[in-house]
Design an enzyme around this catalytic site. Sequence first.
Site, PDB file in Angstrom:
ATOM      1  N   ARG A 262       0.854  -1.184   0.000  1.00 49.40           N
ATOM      2  CA  ARG A 262       0.000   0.000   0.000  1.00 49.40           C
ATOM      3  C   ARG A 262       0.893   1.239   0.000  1.00 49.40           C
ATOM      4  NH1 ARG A 262      -1.930  -3.624   3.900  1.00 49.40           N
ATOM      5  NH2 ARG A 262      -3.987  -4.509   3.440  1.00 49.40           N
ATOM      6  N   LYS A 287      -1.735  -1.869   9.157  1.00 49.64           N
ATOM      7  CA  LYS A 287      -3.189  -1.836   9.146  1.00 49.64           C
ATOM      8  C   LYS A 287      -3.808  -2.987   9.931  1.00 49.64           C
ATOM      9  CE  LYS A 287      -7.029  -1.381   5.893  1.00 49.64           C
ATOM     10  NZ  LYS A 287      -7.404  -1.222   4.481  1.00 49.64           N
ATOM     11  N   HIS A 356      -4.060   1.945  -6.176  1.00 50.84           N
ATOM     12  CA  HIS A 356      -4.410   0.620  -5.638  1.00 50.84           C
ATOM     13  C   HIS A 356      -4.587  -0.421  -6.744  1.00 50.84           C
ATOM     14  CE1 HIS A 356      -5.118  -0.966  -1.672  1.00 50.84           C
ATOM     15  NE2 HIS A 356      -6.138  -1.686  -2.084  1.00 50.84           N
ATOM     16  N   ARG A 359      -2.236  -3.428  -6.719  1.00 47.24           N
ATOM     17  CA  ARG A 359      -2.537  -4.563  -5.837  1.00 47.24           C
ATOM     18  C   ARG A 359      -3.536  -5.498  -6.513  1.00 47.24           C
ATOM     19  NH1 ARG A 359      -1.606  -5.040  -0.401  1.00 47.24           N
ATOM     20  NH2 ARG A 359      -3.725  -5.699   0.135  1.00 47.24           N
ATOM     21  N   HIS A 382      -4.045 -10.026   3.985  1.00 47.65           N
ATOM     22  CA  HIS A 382      -5.464 -10.017   4.345  1.00 47.65           C
ATOM     23  C   HIS A 382      -5.702 -11.009   5.472  1.00 47.65           C
ATOM     24  CE1 HIS A 382      -6.627  -8.493   0.062  1.00 47.65           C
ATOM     25  NE2 HIS A 382      -6.311  -7.513   0.876  1.00 47.65           N
ATOM     26  N   TYR A 391     -10.727  -8.998  -4.602  1.00 49.16           N
ATOM     27  CA  TYR A 391      -9.703  -8.549  -5.533  1.00 49.16           C
ATOM     28  C   TYR A 391      -9.637  -9.451  -6.767  1.00 49.16           C
ATOM     29  CZ  TYR A 391      -7.472  -5.377  -2.155  1.00 49.16           C
ATOM     30  OH  TYR A 391      -7.203  -4.356  -1.283  1.00 49.16           O
TER      31      TYR A 391
END
Length: 411
Positions: A262, A287, A356, A359, A382, A391
């Site tokens: 990120r 995160k 993004h 990703r 994740h 995704y």
Amino acid sequence: MPVPLHTRYKFYDPDNILWPAIGLYQDHLSRGRYTDLHSRRCIASVLHFGGWLRAEGIGLNAIDEDCVSRFLVGHLPTCGCRRPVPADLILNRAAINALLRILRRNGLIPIAPPDNIEAEIGRFHVHMEEVWGLQRSTRDERCRVIRRLLREHFDGASIELGKISTASVRRFVLGTGERGTHAIRFVGGSIRCYFRYRAMLGDQVTHLLHAVPRPACWRDAQLPEALSATALEQLLSAFNEPCPSRRRGYAIVRCLADLGLRSSEVVRLTLDDIDWKEGVVRLAAGKTRRSYVLPLSVTTGEAIVDYILHERPETTRREVFVRHVAPLGEPVGRRVVQKALHAAYARLGWDRSRVHILRHTLASRLVNSGVPMKQVADLLRHRSIDTTAGYTRLDDARLSAVALPWPGAIA
């Protein structure tokens, strides 16, 4: 030894109220390695502010943000001062705000105590960090929204959420009609987060929570956007052309595309996070409040090494990516990551703006290569495979290529 800027005849003004602090200000500019021209303009702006303070009868101890606002909004647009002074609003604001930080850091002016709203924002910020574990950028963005909400309803008064009407909450979230769906969703999410915090403290805010608009979000209506292999090669080749900070931009895009980082993770990446011997990158807790170890590909490592050896300024900072303009050598922010990718899009003539997407591209490439979903989730950091599935939804056109004919159908 060069003569300090502030002692030259052009700037010599010992009667200026800010003159005793100009030496400290000059040291600040020198440490940031600002250009001589920019330093001169900043010093001229500060001395101009000092002259206005003296004319207004404002002493050194009375300087605060309100004085700065009065100078910038009231005096600067109609300034008739004799000697040439910088008139650019952005330059003056940046120069004087830096001065305030220096004066407070050195005890020359008192640190303003936080008012009731800033104290509330501080408590909310701590709660989001220590209880909910939200990322720093997320906390800051939500605090900016809540600060506007509270200033609009309680500026100078005690905070009593019972005085906020449901209509005013809806009006604040929806704005005056200029906000799009994504902006409304972000503002509404920030306010719901704050109301939930106040509910945990015992406030009756259920009616306010129900009043926050929830625009429709069809997450599965469209496939996640990703670059094809050809488009990704074109993007990387955009850094073959001469452009500002070319090596830094190429290394940043490699980190985004090869490691799935990120923007916030790119700017936090340090030299100590890279284990060259083992060929891995260790990411500090972010995160998800967990640490991760990612494989470092040869191409990504070579791009980082090329940047460090041939373009990175000399600095004591351990962050990999640092500023190439003053303050030179300081860590870059997320905006630098965005600008590097946006500039590459512009050189290719693409009408794109998302960071993004890289990703998404990495996830799609891995799934199409047959990598198990759990491994893709681990690489993208994740905590739930359901997040990864968002995704990597497959296109119907790809599925139709491998679909078996319906039994009994006419060929």
